[in-house]
Design a protein around this motif. Structure first.
Motif, PDB file in Angstrom:
ATOM      1  N   ILE A 158       0.676  -1.272   0.409  1.00 37.24           N
ATOM      2  CA  ILE A 158      -0.340   0.626  -0.222  1.00 37.24           C
ATOM      3  C   ILE A 158       1.298   1.215  -0.033  1.00 37.24           C
ATOM      4  N   LEU A 159       1.278   2.406  -1.136  1.00 36.74           N
ATOM      5  CA  LEU A 159       2.422   3.091  -1.517  1.00 36.74           C
ATOM      6  C   LEU A 159       1.330   3.909  -0.809  1.00 36.74           C
ATOM      7  N   VAL A 160       1.725   5.198   0.332  1.00 31.34           N
ATOM      8  CA  VAL A 160       1.499   6.052   1.425  1.00 31.34           C
ATOM      9  C   VAL A 160       2.589   6.923   1.632  1.00 31.34           C
ATOM     10  N   PRO A 161       3.056   7.313   0.212  1.00 30.42           N
ATOM     11  CA  PRO A 161       3.975   8.697   0.275  1.00 30.42           C
ATOM     12  C   PRO A 161       3.343   9.954   1.487  1.00 30.42           C
ATOM     13  N   GLY A 162       4.789  10.020   1.977  1.00 31.80           N
ATOM     14  CA  GLY A 162       5.025  11.492   2.878  1.00 31.80           C
ATOM     15  C   GLY A 162       6.544  11.660   3.453  1.00 31.80           C
ATOM     16  N   HIS A 163       6.756  10.036   4.455  1.00 28.16           N
ATOM     17  CA  HIS A 163       7.534   9.612   4.770  1.00 28.16           C
ATOM     18  C   HIS A 163       8.505  10.223   4.961  1.00 28.16           C
TER      19      HIS A 163
ATOM     20  N   PRO B 204       6.081  10.254  13.027  1.00 25.35           N
ATOM     21  CA  PRO B 204       7.540  10.376  11.589  1.00 25.35           C
ATOM     22  C   PRO B 204       8.071  11.690  11.379  1.00 25.35           C
ATOM     23  N   ASN B 205       8.561  11.391  10.753  1.00 23.08           N
ATOM     24  CA  ASN B 205       9.569  12.630  11.201  1.00 23.08           C
ATOM     25  C   ASN B 205       8.268  13.039   9.243  1.00 23.08           C
ATOM     26  N   ILE B 206       8.269  13.769   9.048  1.00 22.06           N
ATOM     27  CA  ILE B 206       7.733  14.587   7.763  1.00 22.06           C
ATOM     28  C   ILE B 206       8.622  15.597   6.748  1.00 22.06           C
ATOM     29  N   THR B 207       8.944  15.261   6.348  1.00 28.34           N
ATOM     30  CA  THR B 207      10.751  16.315   5.572  1.00 28.34           C
ATOM     31  C   THR B 207      10.378  17.267   4.523  1.00 28.34           C
ATOM     32  N   TYR B 208      10.837  17.844   4.430  1.00 26.47           N
ATOM     33  CA  TYR B 208      10.861  18.649   2.542  1.00 26.47           C
ATOM     34  C   TYR B 208      12.013  16.794   1.796  1.00 26.47           C
ATOM     35  N   TRP B 209      11.328  17.062   0.569  1.00 28.53           N
ATOM     36  CA  TRP B 209      11.892  16.115  -0.433  1.00 28.53           C
ATOM     37  C   TRP B 209      11.972  16.795  -1.978  1.00 28.53           C
ATOM     38  N   PRO B 210      13.380  16.956  -2.171  1.00 26.18           N
ATOM     39  CA  PRO B 210      13.220  17.121  -3.758  1.00 26.18           C
ATOM     40  C   PRO B 210      12.720  16.813  -4.478  1.00 26.18           C
ATOM     41  N   GLY B 211      11.813  17.457  -5.490  1.00 19.19           N
ATOM     42  CA  GLY B 211      11.072  16.849  -7.127  1.00 19.19           C
ATOM     43  C   GLY B 211       9.420  16.697  -5.857  1.00 19.19           C
ATOM     44  N   GLN B 212       9.775  16.874  -4.669  1.00 19.51           N
ATOM     45  CA  GLN B 212       7.967  16.166  -4.534  1.00 19.51           C
ATOM     46  C   GLN B 212       7.807  17.803  -3.695  1.00 19.51           C
ATOM     47  N   GLU B 213       6.472  18.088  -4.356  1.00 17.74           N
ATOM     48  CA  GLU B 213       6.398  19.739  -4.107  1.00 17.74           C
ATOM     49  C   GLU B 213       5.523  19.560  -2.925  1.00 17.74           C
ATOM     50  N   ASN B 214       4.854  18.530  -2.271  1.00 19.99           N
ATOM     51  CA  ASN B 214       4.124  18.742  -1.044  1.00 19.99           C
ATOM     52  C   ASN B 214       4.344  17.509  -0.510  1.00 19.99           C
ATOM     53  N   PRO B 215       5.052  17.066   1.203  1.00 21.69           N
ATOM     54  CA  PRO B 215       5.407  15.771   1.163  1.00 21.69           C
ATOM     55  C   PRO B 215       4.505  16.014   2.674  1.00 21.69           C
ATOM     56  N   LEU B 216       4.152  17.076   2.965  1.00 21.35           N
ATOM     57  CA  LEU B 216       2.748  16.593   4.315  1.00 21.35           C
ATOM     58  C   LEU B 216       2.029  16.605   4.574  1.00 21.35           C
ATOM     59  N   ARG B 217       1.358  17.439   2.607  1.00 22.26           N
ATOM     60  CA  ARG B 217      -0.175  16.803   2.035  1.00 22.26           C
ATOM     61  C   ARG B 217      -0.800  15.660   2.036  1.00 22.26           C
TER      62      ARG B 217
ATOM     63  N   PHE C 149      16.748  17.823  11.099  1.00 16.15           N
ATOM     64  CA  PHE C 149      15.623  16.126  10.804  1.00 16.15           C
ATOM     65  C   PHE C 149      14.388  17.412  11.305  1.00 16.15           C
ATOM     66  N   ALA C 150      14.485  17.715  12.101  1.00 14.59           N
ATOM     67  CA  ALA C 150      13.819  19.643  12.619  1.00 14.59           C
ATOM     68  C   ALA C 150      13.027  20.338  11.821  1.00 14.59           C
ATOM     69  N   PHE C 151      14.576  20.945  10.905  1.00 15.81           N
ATOM     70  CA  PHE C 151      14.172  21.845   9.635  1.00 15.81           C
ATOM     71  C   PHE C 151      13.465  20.992   8.596  1.00 15.81           C
ATOM     72  N   GLY C 152      14.019  20.242   8.728  1.00 18.42           N
ATOM     73  CA  GLY C 152      12.916  19.872   7.020  1.00 18.42           C
ATOM     74  C   GLY C 152      11.608  19.640   7.439  1.00 18.42           C
ATOM     75  N   GLU C 153      11.373  19.243   8.739  1.00 22.50           N
ATOM     76  CA  GLU C 153      10.081  18.788   9.015  1.00 22.50           C
ATOM     77  C   GLU C 153       9.334  20.494   9.455  1.00 22.50           C
ATOM     78  N   GLY C 154       9.774  21.359  10.112  1.00 24.19           N
ATOM     79  CA  GLY C 154       9.474  22.860   9.493  1.00 24.19           C
ATOM     80  C   GLY C 154       8.891  22.842   8.438  1.00 24.19           C
ATOM     81  N   LEU C 155      10.479  22.726   7.449  1.00 23.27           N
ATOM     82  CA  LEU C 155       9.994  23.070   6.068  1.00 23.27           C
ATOM     83  C   LEU C 155       8.638  22.635   5.630  1.00 23.27           C
TER      84      LEU C 155
END
Length: 331
Positions: A171-176, A203-216, A299-305
């Motif tokens: 089950i694909l669950v993108p985000g983390h 779970p840590n949700i961080t910025y990923w290059p090429g992913q517009e909105n990982p938290l969404r 890791f905190a900064f990636g999540e804040g971003l």
């Protein structure tokens, strides 16, 4: 059964792998016995470090694993889940990972992903000294497997991996991570949640290059899988719990986190992402932000971003580039 092995369901063995000098404390690997058609299956492995290797070796020996035919299934690309996969998979045993994460994994190992991430972090206010120390690796680069292992096998969305008579459906669950995955045994309502749903930590949700909105992506994934019938959830770290209740808790946690970021910007408009992150509340053992280790700041900064990107996309925050640094304002 030894102290490092428990059996949460008949024929499914949980291996408690220590993660020294890390607030995660331990990770969970799972061993499922195979049959003549399909070799034994190991779900996740821990970091490529002696403490993890020693425990995994001991546990697989006690379980009588057939190491020549052992297959490894990685719930996602992080080193604490796939670091030892290349060492423990049999000579011809596949190393499974979602096809989507496998693409990002290869970019990570070649340095492309981390270079792109560091470039953005520089424009978001992260101090140069931290970038110089961690910008390429994020701290875990040496603790993972090789990128060019021929046994790496991408599992498509909706695909499955067999373990004896059991079928584990992806089950694909993108985000983390962009291709983060859970694996579901429908007949028994058993769900390997990886790091998508954790019960003792968030779970840590961080910025990923090429992913517009990982938290969404993460929040949408949580809502999509909330009502899967789950009798037993087997997480990537620490203990299990009430699956649906925990999904609701995680959704509420991020709602409050987003409100916290907005409140910070209402009080002090024009902060950089790093300055916002510094004012957020973090559960770390440090008297002040200056005492937080670089790796934890990363890791905190990636999540804040990731939270700021979500708020910008939702029209609740705007940003503007000032002297080479992005500044944020609540709307």
């Amino acid at each position: 059964m030894s102290e490092i092995i428990t059996e949460p369901a008949p024929g499914i063995f949980q291996i408690h792998i220590p993660i020294p000098h890390n607030p995660l404390r331990e990770g969970n690997a799972y061993f499922l016995r195979g049959n003549a058609a399909h070799g034994d299956l190991l779900v996740d492995t821990g970091f490529k470090m002696p403490e993890c290797r020693e425990v995994l070796e001991k546990a697989l020996t006690q379980l009588g694993a057939d190491r020549t035919r052992l297959r490894v299934l990685c719930t996602h690309m992080h080193a604490d889940h796939c670091g030892l996969a290349d060492e423990f998979a049999g000579p011809e045993g596949p190393i499974y990972m979602s096809a989507r994460d496998l693409v990002f994994w290869k970019d990570f190992r070649t340095g492309t992903l981390q270079t792109d991430r560091a470039a953005r972090y520089a424009t978001e206010g992260m101090p140069e000294d931290i970038l110089n120390r961690l910008g390429r690796t994020g701290g875990a680069y040496p603790l993972s497997m090789s990128t060019d292992d021929a046994r790496l096998t991408g599992v498509p969305e909706g695909g499955s991996v067999r373990a004896g008579d059991r079928e584990l459906r992806l089950i694909l669950v993108p985000g983390h991570t962009p291709g983060n995955s859970m694996y579901y045994i429908e007949e028994e309502q058993i769900l390997f949640t990886g790091d998508h749903v954790l019960f003792d930590i968030t779970p840590n949700i961080t910025y990923w290059p090429g992913q517009e909105n990982p938290l969404r992506d993460y929040l949408e994934s949580l809502r999509r899988v909330r009502d899967i019938p789950v009798r037993l959830a087997l997480p990537g770290h620490r203990e299990s719990g009430d699956y649906r209740a925990r999904v609701d808790e995680l959704l509420e946690s991020h709602r409050m986190r987003l409100a916290e970021v907005e409140s910070i910007l209402q009080e002090e408009p024009g902060l950089s992402a790093f300055e916002v992150t510094r004012q957020m509340h973090w559960r770390v053992r440090a008297a002040a932000w200056k005492d937080v280790p670089d790796r934890h700041k990363w890791f905190a900064f990636g999540e804040g971003l990731a939270h700021l990107d979500y708020l910008c996309a939702a029209g609740r925050v705007r940003r503007e580039l000032t002297d080479g640094t992005w500044r944020y304002y609540a709307l």
